[in-house]
Scaffold this motif. Structure first.
Motif, PDB file in Angstrom:
ATOM      1  N   THR A  96       0.823  -1.208   0.000  1.00 42.94           N
ATOM      2  CA  THR A  96       0.000   0.000   0.000  1.00 42.94           C
ATOM      3  C   THR A  96       0.856   1.257   0.000  1.00 42.94           C
ATOM      4  O   THR A  96       2.024   1.227   0.409  1.00 42.94           O
ATOM      5  CB  THR A  96      -0.912   0.022   1.244  1.00 42.94           C
ATOM      6  OG1 THR A  96      -1.718   1.189   1.233  1.00 42.94           O
ATOM      7  CG2 THR A  96      -0.088   0.014   2.521  1.00 42.94           C
ATOM      8  N   ARG A 133      -3.646   3.480   2.865  1.00 40.05           N
ATOM      9  CA  ARG A 133      -4.728   3.392   1.888  1.00 40.05           C
ATOM     10  C   ARG A 133      -6.087   3.331   2.601  1.00 40.05           C
ATOM     11  O   ARG A 133      -6.179   3.156   3.817  1.00 40.05           O
ATOM     12  CB  ARG A 133      -4.542   2.152   1.006  1.00 40.05           C
ATOM     13  CG  ARG A 133      -4.686   0.840   1.742  1.00 40.05           C
ATOM     14  CD  ARG A 133      -5.023  -0.295   0.784  1.00 40.05           C
ATOM     15  NE  ARG A 133      -5.217  -1.507   1.554  1.00 40.05           N
ATOM     16  CZ  ARG A 133      -4.401  -2.542   1.545  1.00 40.05           C
ATOM     17  NH1 ARG A 133      -3.316  -2.499   0.800  1.00 40.05           N
ATOM     18  NH2 ARG A 133      -4.658  -3.607   2.282  1.00 40.05           N
ATOM     19  N   ASP A 134      -7.152   3.460   1.793  1.00 38.50           N
ATOM     20  CA  ASP A 134      -8.527   3.321   2.284  1.00 38.50           C
ATOM     21  C   ASP A 134      -8.832   4.305   3.416  1.00 38.50           C
ATOM     22  O   ASP A 134      -9.594   3.997   4.340  1.00 38.50           O
ATOM     23  CB  ASP A 134      -8.805   1.884   2.762  1.00 38.50           C
ATOM     24  CG  ASP A 134      -8.607   0.865   1.648  1.00 38.50           C
ATOM     25  OD1 ASP A 134      -8.858   1.227   0.484  1.00 38.50           O
ATOM     26  OD2 ASP A 134      -8.193  -0.266   1.954  1.00 38.50           O
TER      27      ASP A 134
END
Length: 237
Positions: A96, A133-134
């Motif tokens: 990531t 991420r996310d």
């Protein structure tokens, strides 16, 4: 390649400026510094992903301002920025993006000065935002103590070593969780070693190495280790 290019440009600018620099011997109490370098680190954050360890590397950038008082006390503001990718051999699918930005303040009082050697001791505050991420993120606020040792090899060259030990950590997590930890559960150390060379009364260059270790004793383990080597230019005014 980018570091070598920056080095060549920096040396050219500084050498070109040297002939036009002021010859005044008045002390310069302000120092503005820009540097860039290479970061290598490892991260274990089981709250984010079930992998034993991520590794990462990449360029980072730093901007630093330092003010010296009449009593030789130091006030410092420092901004760091790193963007890279977390990589895992165990579960490559969980690789990531990873970025960090840090803002630090320190106030150090001179407690010893003899010949070419001086010691400063004081307080340090460090805010670090880490983005995964996310939309998962961590915001860490550290408060601790710092010491700085400076030795002048001659009028143009010096060595500086700074050690920072955080005593309190306040952490805001991506799920809006907020926790506070003391040294019994949070251990951290930041050590910096720097060589500086004054090209003129106003300009200088430096080469430095940073080592940082964080260990948080929580059910979902958190560990991070970083090595940084950087080259910078500074303007004294």
């Amino acid at each position: 390649m980018r570091i070598k290019l920056l080095l060549l440009i920096s040396i050219f600018i500084l050498l070109s400026t040297n002939g036009f620099s002021q010859t005044s011997t008045n002390p310069k109490n302000n120092n503005l510094e820009f540097s860039t370098g290479f970061n290598s680190g490892s991260l274990k954050n089981l709250e984010f992903a079930p992998v034993s360890r991520y590794d990462y590397d990449g360029l980072f950038y730093r901007l630093n301002y330092e003010r010296k008082s009449r009593n030789e006390n130091l006030f410092e503001i420092q901004v760091d920025y790193l963007t890279t990718e977390l990589k895992s051999d165990a579960i490559p699918q969980l690789n990531t993006d990873y970025s960090k930005i840090g803002l630090g303040f320190s106030y150090l009082k001179q407690i010893f000065d003899k010949d070419a050697f001086s010691i400063h001791l004081g307080l340090q505050s460090q805010t670090t935002a880490s983005l995964y991420r996310d939309n998962y993120y961590l915001v860490d606020q550290e408060f601790g103590i710092a010491s700085r040792f400076t030795y002048w090899l001659n009028e143009k060259q010096h060595l500086t070593s700074k050690l920072t030990i955080p005593l309190v950590l306040i952490r805001l997590r991506g799920d809006n969780g907020l926790d506070a930890y003391l040294v019994n559960r949070y251990q951290s150390a930041l050590w910096n070693l720097e060589y500086g060379y004054s090209i003129s009364n106003n300009f200088g260059i430096h080469l430095s190495y940073d080592f940082k270790y964080n260990r948080l004793q929580i059910p979902n383990a958190f560990r991070e280790l970083q090595h940084q080597v950087n080259l910078g230019i500074n303007y004294k005014f």
